[in-house]
Design an enzyme around this catalytic site. Sequence first.
Site, mmCIF file in Angstrom:
data_model
loop_
_atom_site.group_PDB
_atom_site.id
_atom_site.type_symbol
_atom_site.label_atom_id
_atom_site.label_comp_id
_atom_site.label_asym_id
_atom_site.label_seq_id
_atom_site.Cartn_x
_atom_site.Cartn_y
_atom_site.Cartn_z
ATOM 1 N N ALA A 146 48.704 39.300 40.150
ATOM 2 C CA ALA A 146 47.785 38.172 40.289
ATOM 3 C C ALA A 146 46.582 38.366 39.384
ATOM 4 C CB ALA A 146 47.317 38.019 41.730
ATOM 5 N N ASP A 147 46.119 37.278 38.800
ATOM 6 C CA ASP A 147 44.906 37.302 38.010
ATOM 7 C C ASP A 147 43.690 36.868 38.824
ATOM 8 O OD1 ASP A 147 45.493 37.631 34.800
ATOM 9 O OD2 ASP A 147 47.216 36.945 35.949
ATOM 10 N N ARG A 148 43.935 36.080 39.880
ATOM 11 C CA ARG A 148 42.858 35.713 40.793
ATOM 12 C C ARG A 148 43.481 35.244 42.101
ATOM 13 N NH1 ARG A 148 37.390 32.302 39.407
ATOM 14 N NH2 ARG A 148 37.700 33.455 37.478
ATOM 15 N N ALA A 189 46.568 32.755 41.594
ATOM 16 C CA ALA A 189 46.800 32.422 40.191
ATOM 17 C C ALA A 189 47.504 33.591 39.522
ATOM 18 C CB ALA A 189 45.481 32.123 39.482
#
Length: 358
Positions: free
Chosen positions: A244-246, A254
């Site tokens: 996950a990036d966020r 995200a």
Amino acid sequence: MALQALLYGRGRLSILDQLQLPHRRHYRPVDGVSAAWTDIAAMRVRGAPAIAIVGCLSLAVELHHREDMDKEALASFALESLDYLVTARPTAVNMARAAQDLTQFIQLEVKRPDSTADDFKENVICRIEAMLEKDISDNRSIGSHGAQHILSTATTDKVTILTHCNTGSLATAGYGTALGVIRSLWALGRLEHVYCTETRPYNQGARLTAYELTYEQIPATLITDSMAAVAMKEKHITAVVVGADRIAANGDTANKVGTYQLAIVALHHHIPFYVAAPSQSCDLSLDSGHHIPVEERPANELTHVNGVHVAAPGVGVWNPAFDITPHSLITGAIITEFGVHHPQDLQEVLTGKKQHIS
């Protein structure tokens, strides 16, 4: 030994240029903040944890070589540099979180009446170097927590994992997040096989994840993104594990575009879907994934392959780098360095109001 995305020594930083993989392993020197921003934006280094570490280490390198500046000037330079680094990739929150933590530290350090400019530099650099060590430690914890939870629910002695994009040593300071879970399963002797998607259009799976897996002789098979559904139907997939990036407060996530459809297909096939990421990737200031900014990449990443135009001339292109997976589709768990959490419990867990699953 795992591949290293970066090489750091006091005053020196190099990154493994991921644009040249898998054909050439080349470490590119990063002499300061401006160079780091360019390399992050160009995706020579990528992966939310690695972006944060490289960005902050570039500041440490430049601070080390700054001479004849008083403490206040050094602090101003550091704060401006952090603001600049955050703009390189907007979706990954780790750089912003690291910048926020460092900003608070710098604002306190510069006010210390008994410290000199040299003291200030040393303390800020040491703080950044500690972030590097913590990232590796956190990744190992993520790997262990995730492996144990997957095994606790598995119906076979050895498990088969499907993963997307690149979440290993090349995307972090070392070991990896989702790929860290896979590494932990392999170390335990409980991993049967890994299926990794090619991850179009940038091919992080084909170029990077496949490279890491073959480098460490972990049994793996590369599939196209469009083969994921039939792989889940026919290849006895135990779990899907992605990074996950966020992550928003409600657990919406995200990650690299294509993750959302994997979660939908996993739900259809009753395969648990896990998200593995450090708590630094969790953005509790956002109620849901609707508020996560999604970066759009250049059109030529779709229309060209290795510089060769492969698409019909004049066609329109939409190239979002990420998509948002609703928390309701994360049927396995969210895995952080603190343990394994139900998505709906994430905020309470990270604020200390509730215990994790395991």
